[in-house]
Scaffold this motif. Structure first.
Motif, mmCIF file in Angstrom:
data_model
loop_
_atom_site.group_PDB
_atom_site.id
_atom_site.type_symbol
_atom_site.label_atom_id
_atom_site.label_comp_id
_atom_site.label_asym_id
_atom_site.label_seq_id
_atom_site.Cartn_x
_atom_site.Cartn_y
_atom_site.Cartn_z
ATOM 1 N N PRO A 177 -1.837 23.500 1.062
ATOM 2 C CA PRO A 177 -2.948 22.512 0.091
ATOM 3 C C PRO A 177 -2.256 21.410 0.252
ATOM 4 N N PHE A 178 -3.213 20.239 -0.089
ATOM 5 C CA PHE A 178 -2.982 19.049 -0.296
ATOM 6 C C PHE A 178 -3.732 17.962 -0.778
ATOM 7 N N ALA A 179 -3.351 16.814 -1.178
ATOM 8 C CA ALA A 179 -4.214 15.633 -1.438
ATOM 9 C C ALA A 179 -3.801 14.451 -0.778
ATOM 10 N N LEU A 180 -4.462 13.564 -0.522
ATOM 11 C CA LEU A 180 -3.987 12.219 -0.053
ATOM 12 C C LEU A 180 -4.661 11.127 -0.726
ATOM 13 N N GLY A 181 -3.988 10.160 -0.957
ATOM 14 C CA GLY A 181 -4.345 8.696 -1.596
ATOM 15 C C GLY A 181 -3.607 7.694 -1.087
ATOM 16 N N LEU A 182 -4.210 6.347 -1.205
ATOM 17 C CA LEU A 182 -3.747 5.015 -0.882
ATOM 18 C C LEU A 182 -3.783 4.210 -2.113
ATOM 19 N N HIS A 183 -2.866 3.332 -2.152
ATOM 20 C CA HIS A 183 -2.529 2.748 -3.622
ATOM 21 C C HIS A 183 -2.443 1.210 -3.212
ATOM 22 N N PRO A 184 -3.634 0.540 -2.700
ATOM 23 C CA PRO A 184 -3.484 -0.819 -2.298
ATOM 24 C C PRO A 184 -3.543 -1.691 -3.612
ATOM 25 N N TYR A 185 -2.648 -2.692 -3.502
ATOM 26 C CA TYR A 185 -2.347 -3.746 -4.741
ATOM 27 C C TYR A 185 -3.197 -4.796 -3.805
ATOM 28 N N LEU A 186 -4.607 -5.105 -4.459
ATOM 29 C CA LEU A 186 -5.335 -6.118 -3.859
ATOM 30 C C LEU A 186 -4.996 -7.509 -4.617
ATOM 31 N N GLN A 187 -4.875 -8.591 -4.075
ATOM 32 C CA GLN A 187 -4.304 -9.656 -4.776
ATOM 33 C C GLN A 187 -5.473 -10.512 -5.197
ATOM 34 N N VAL A 188 -5.496 -11.028 -6.632
ATOM 35 C CA VAL A 188 -6.636 -11.802 -7.393
ATOM 36 C C VAL A 188 -6.251 -12.887 -7.753
ATOM 37 N N ALA A 189 -7.149 -13.981 -7.960
ATOM 38 C CA ALA A 189 -6.610 -15.233 -8.449
ATOM 39 C C ALA A 189 -5.970 -14.963 -9.825
ATOM 40 N N SER A 190 -6.634 -14.156 -10.641
ATOM 41 C CA SER A 190 -6.293 -13.705 -12.002
ATOM 42 C C SER A 190 -6.912 -12.599 -12.313
ATOM 43 N N LEU A 191 -6.368 -11.908 -13.221
ATOM 44 C CA LEU A 191 -7.530 -10.617 -13.988
ATOM 45 C C LEU A 191 -8.580 -11.273 -14.547
ATOM 46 N N ALA A 192 -8.590 -12.541 -15.225
ATOM 47 C CA ALA A 192 -9.503 -12.984 -15.862
ATOM 48 C C ALA A 192 -10.826 -13.479 -14.718
ATOM 49 N N GLN A 193 -10.364 -13.897 -13.642
ATOM 50 C CA GLN A 193 -11.385 -14.356 -12.778
ATOM 51 C C GLN A 193 -11.905 -13.204 -11.943
ATOM 52 N N TRP A 196 -8.887 8.246 -2.820
ATOM 53 C CA TRP A 196 -8.114 9.626 -3.435
ATOM 54 C C TRP A 196 -9.103 10.673 -2.633
ATOM 55 N N SER A 197 -8.435 11.538 -2.352
ATOM 56 C CA SER A 197 -9.278 12.972 -1.594
ATOM 57 C C SER A 197 -9.307 13.955 -2.992
ATOM 58 N N ALA A 198 -8.880 13.725 -3.966
ATOM 59 C CA ALA A 198 -9.105 14.639 -5.152
ATOM 60 C C ALA A 198 -8.509 14.027 -6.520
ATOM 61 N N PRO A 199 -9.346 14.622 -7.511
ATOM 62 C CA PRO A 199 -8.875 13.926 -8.775
ATOM 63 C C PRO A 199 -7.253 13.987 -9.083
ATOM 64 N N ARG A 200 -6.949 13.422 -10.100
ATOM 65 C CA ARG A 200 -5.375 13.512 -10.517
ATOM 66 C C ARG A 200 -5.143 15.119 -10.642
ATOM 67 N N GLY A 201 -3.740 15.151 -10.282
ATOM 68 C CA GLY A 201 -3.355 16.654 -10.581
ATOM 69 C C GLY A 201 -3.781 17.668 -9.943
ATOM 70 N N ILE A 251 0.737 -0.954 0.181
ATOM 71 C CA ILE A 251 0.151 -0.101 -0.227
ATOM 72 C C ILE A 251 0.840 1.446 0.090
ATOM 73 N N PRO A 252 1.431 1.677 -1.382
ATOM 74 C CA PRO A 252 2.040 3.035 -1.260
ATOM 75 C C PRO A 252 1.082 4.129 -0.979
ATOM 76 N N VAL A 253 1.727 5.197 -0.479
ATOM 77 C CA VAL A 253 1.131 6.493 0.154
ATOM 78 C C VAL A 253 1.240 7.551 -0.944
ATOM 79 N N LEU A 254 0.163 8.053 -1.302
ATOM 80 C CA LEU A 254 0.299 9.259 -2.221
ATOM 81 C C LEU A 254 0.055 10.596 -1.304
ATOM 82 N N PHE A 255 1.056 11.369 -1.524
ATOM 83 C CA PHE A 255 0.972 12.676 -0.675
ATOM 84 C C PHE A 255 2.018 13.372 -1.082
ATOM 85 N N PRO A 256 2.057 14.920 -1.377
ATOM 86 C CA PRO A 256 1.003 15.634 -0.927
ATOM 87 C C PRO A 256 -0.145 15.647 -2.397
ATOM 88 N N VAL A 257 0.229 14.806 -3.300
ATOM 89 C CA VAL A 257 -0.514 14.911 -4.556
ATOM 90 C C VAL A 257 -0.861 13.471 -5.018
#
Length: 285
Positions: free
Chosen positions: A158-174, A257-262, A62-68
């Motif tokens: 000013p700031f924005a905050l986001g989290l970038h969790p990589y959720l494990q799946v069996a496969s993208l097809a499933q 995310w607390s705000a859109p990209r950028g 889970i990478p942390v996105l801050f301050p954008v």
């Protein structure tokens, strides 16, 4: 609960709750949560081989996105104080964090504060803390952002905050995603799109954002293909969710995310603080 230092497959801290659920974290590498074991299963995808090369961006945890969140126009934060170069997703994921177990005994706290390493990109006195708390079948996350300047002359932060969790799946097809509104914003084309059309592209790569989830009753979730789903519950000022895939990796990122990209979107006056909360809950698919 126990908190132990582990040496393999790389140095990290392991927090184990009385329930047996676990968190694994590498504070010195961007305060990165690299593992969340819940109900006897690891819920996060993590590429340990890529992580071993610090020159490469992380793929997992889970990478942390801050301050954008995302990237700013021309890669710079423009303020009354001047123009400051800002990397995509900010600097928090690249710096060492402080780390401790929570007094409540159910999780950990990671803290990042301003330092000479941050002033060239972000001329503010700040503190960002992240509490990761283990709950039955869930991971609750509480973030607190503080503008620690004491004088009004410092101006708003000013700031924005986001989290970038990589959720494990069996496969993208499933894997399957539900709980999203009908329309979304396609980051790849910078245009509005039909969410169903985007979800049909998950196996080829998708990068979309939905908004207005706060108060809508919608809770997006990733059905992992293993009989379980991971549901994202957000509270304002988290109001946007981003879905991202990176084929052929067996993972989906479902990001608050607390705000859109950028865009930064939020601001604090000197002495003010802002609390942001979200929760990932394991359910039946």
């Amino acid at each position: 609960m126990t908190l132990t230092r582990q040496g393999a497959p790389f140095p990290h801290w392991q927090f184990t709750a009385a329930s047996g659920d676990q968190l694994r974290v590498v504070p010195e590498r961007g305060g990165l949560l690299v593992g969340w074991r819940c109900g006897g299963e690891e819920r996060l995808y993590f590429d340990a081989e890529r992580f071993a090369d610090p020159s490469k961006s992380v793929r997992g945890g889970i990478p942390v996105l801050f301050p954008v969140c995302g990237n700013l126009p021309d890669g710079a934060l423009v303020l009354p104080q001047g123009r400051f170069p800002m990397a995509q997703h900010g600097f928090a994921r690249d710096l060492p964090w402080q780390f401790a177990a929570l007094d409540s005994g159910d999780g950990i706290r990671l803290t990042l504060s301003d330092s000479p390493a941050t002033y060239s990109a972000y001329p503010f006195q700040f503190q960002l803390s992240l509490d990761y708390q283990l709950e039955p079948d869930a991971l609750a996350i509480r973030a607190v952002v503080e503008h620690r300047a004491g004088a009004a002359e410092a101006g708003p932060m000013p700031f924005a905050l986001g989290l970038h969790p990589y959720l494990q799946v069996a496969s993208l097809a499933q894997a399957r995603v539900d709980g999203l509104p009908e329309r979304c914003w396609d980051h790849l084309t910078a245009a509005e799109a039909a969410t169903a059309d985007q979800l049909a592209r998950v196996e080829k790569g998708v990068d979309l954002r939905v908004e207005g989830l706060d108060g809508s009753g919608l809770a997006p979730r990733v059905c992992t293909g293993t009989g379980a789903a991971v549901e994202l519950q957000m509270q304002p000022p988290f109001a946007h969710a981003v879905l991202w895939s990176d084929p052929p990796r067996p993972m989906l990122c479902l990001e608050p995310w607390s705000a859109p990209r950028g865009e930064l979107g939020l601001q604090l006056q000197p002495g003010e603080r802002c609390e942001l909360r979200c929760r990932y809950r394991i359910t039946a698919a």
